[in-house]
Motif scaffolding. Structure first.
Motif, PDB file in Angstrom:
ATOM      1  N   PHE A  45      21.519  -9.260  10.453  1.00 21.47           N
ATOM      2  CA  PHE A  45      22.367  -9.651  11.581  1.00 21.47           C
ATOM      3  C   PHE A  45      23.354  -8.536  11.937  1.00 21.47           C
ATOM      4  CE2 PHE A  45      21.754 -14.332  10.250  1.00 21.47           C
ATOM      5  CZ  PHE A  45      20.636 -14.436  11.064  1.00 21.47           C
ATOM      6  N   ALA A  62      24.485 -15.684  13.103  1.00 23.40           N
ATOM      7  CA  ALA A  62      25.299 -15.309  11.953  1.00 23.40           C
ATOM      8  C   ALA A  62      26.272 -16.415  11.563  1.00 23.40           C
ATOM      9  CB  ALA A  62      26.062 -14.027  12.256  1.00 23.40           C
ATOM     10  N   LEU A  92      30.908 -10.825  13.115  1.00 26.65           N
ATOM     11  CA  LEU A  92      29.941 -10.322  12.141  1.00 26.65           C
ATOM     12  C   LEU A  92      30.567  -9.251  11.256  1.00 26.65           C
ATOM     13  CD1 LEU A  92      26.773  -9.871  14.348  1.00 26.65           C
ATOM     14  CD2 LEU A  92      27.074 -11.525  12.532  1.00 26.65           C
TER      15      LEU A  92
END
Length: 419
Positions: free
Chosen positions: A84, A104, A114
């Motif tokens: 991700f 995510a 993230l």
């Protein structure tokens, strides 16, 4: 069309990037694109570079997103997080960035973003440098697992060849990853560390390809020829050698190799496409067209399609050009693809669809005056003289407008002033 001189002249910088993208070598395409020196690019080349980087980044990000979701389903959260994060660094389209972030969040609904070391998308300020883009080392640093990085590079390789690369280790693996992640100097250092006894056909192919990208043609040819000697079945090495020879304008030697490839039925789409370039360079446009059409029939790259379309257009075979250009992807823009849109505009066809395509391109690249010029031309083609002349005048005053486009727009403005 000016495209003819570009495609049939000395190999220009974007050709390697287009080829990597056409071959689905997405990681290579990103590395190549970010390594290009933009200083000598015109507006049209900069615009195409951004489109190609967007396509490569989004497609590679989609691969990582899919891999991450698969890891998440398998309960491997750590591996999913790596995918991700890498996807986020590669994605350029806002909707794809959102999808990655939503995926995510399945790992940690309380996370605000993230875990990444670089921006998730490129600068939108209209800059034409690579300052806002992640460096190759930053992109590679998002994932420390060599197996993940290797998988990403190999996603565009033929399966039977990818299986051999999966067995790489030591300095050769380090060299391979560095070369495909844009760390050219480090890759060359690692290649030197590979023991003589381990230098097989893949070694010479990879090092030769890197040397070719760096413009070290003579050394590249030596390595690529050695690769072919060790494994005559390695078609990619033959293709790379032809590319280096054409870049160095060694057309006669390239032609001999291509003729042998065609006689042996090796990569006919590629071989006919490159024979088209050889024939066109020596002025035999009829032979060039025949090779180009054969390449299209066997499945070819976008560059070849555009070159064949140019040759057909010069002969007035309009319907064939239109059908050929329709095979190109729209590239994320609204309506038809921009190549077909520009062709349609030149011939006064499907102006409404062309206009939508230009507007879509302008939304993607608001700082590129090429699309404003095309929109102005489409307005005038539709008879919207007031709107068209106003936008045309404004666009011609843009100092970043490519000189060739500026001349084209100025001639159009003069014609309408006289009328």
């Amino acid at each position: 069309m000016s495209f003819l001189s570009r495609i049939f002249g000395k190999t220009e910088p974007l050709s390697t990037l287009r080829r990597a993208l056409d071959q689905r070598r997405l990681a290579d395409a990103l590395a190549i694109g970010h390594s290009l020196d933009r200083a000598g690019f015109g507006e049209s080349e900069l615009a195409e570079l951004e489109l190609l980087l967007t396509q490569a980044g989004d497609e590679l990000a989609a691969v990582n997103l899919s891999e991450g979701e698969a890891c998440l389903r398998a309960g491997d959260g750590e591996r999913a997080a790596e995918h991700f994060a890498l996807a986020s660094s590669q994605a350029r389209s806002a909707d794809l960035v959102l999808r990655i972030r939503q995926a995510a969040l399945q790992m940690d609904p309380t996370a605000s973003d993230l875990p990444q070391a670089v921006p998730a998308h490129p600068c939108t300020s209209g800059c034409s440098s690579t300052d806002c883009a992640p460096t190759p080392s930053e992109r590679a640093g998002l994932v420390s697992d060599a197996s993940v990085r290797l998988d990403l590079v190999l996603c565009g390789y033929p399966p039977e060849l990818a299986a051999r690369y999966q067995r790489l280790s030591g300095s050769f693996l380090d060299a391979f990853l560095a070369a495909h992640e844009g760390e050219d100097d480090r890759a060359l250092e690692f290649f030197e560390l590979v023991p003589a006894g381990a230098r097989d056909d893949l070694f010479y192919f990879e090092r030769g390809s890197l040397l070719g990208r760096l413009g070290r043609g003579e050394e590249a040819c030596e390595d690529l020829k050695r690769s072919i000697e060790l494994n005559p079945e390695l078609t990619l090495a033959r293709e790379a050698l032809v590319g280096v020879l054409l870049a160095g304008e060694q057309d006669l030697e390239a032609e001999k190799i291509l003729a042998a490839m065609l006689e042996g039925g090796i990569a006919p789409g590629f071989s006919h496409g490159r024979m088209m370039i050889v024939c066109a360079r020596r002025g035999d446009l009829e032979a060039a067209l025949q090779h180009g059409l054969s390449s299209v029939n066997h499945g070819c790259e976008g560059d070849t399609i555009l070159a064949v379309a140019s040759l057909l257009e010069k002969k007035g075979r309009i319907a064939e050009v239109e059908a050929l250009l329709e095979t190109l992807p729209a590239g994320g823009c609204s309506g038809i693809n921009v190549h077909l849109a520009e062709f349609s505009l030149r011939h006064g066809m499907n102006i409404d669809k062309a206009l939508e395509s230009f507007k879509g391109a302008l939304r993607q690249e608001p700082g590129n005056p090429r699309w404003a010029l095309r929109i102005a031309q489409a307005y005038l083609a539709k008879g919207w003289k007031k709107e068209g002349l106003s936008l045309l005048t404004k666009t011609l005053a843009d100092p970043t407008l490519d000189a060739i486009l500026k001349e084209e727009g100025s001639r159009l403005l003069d014609r309408h002033r006289i009328a």
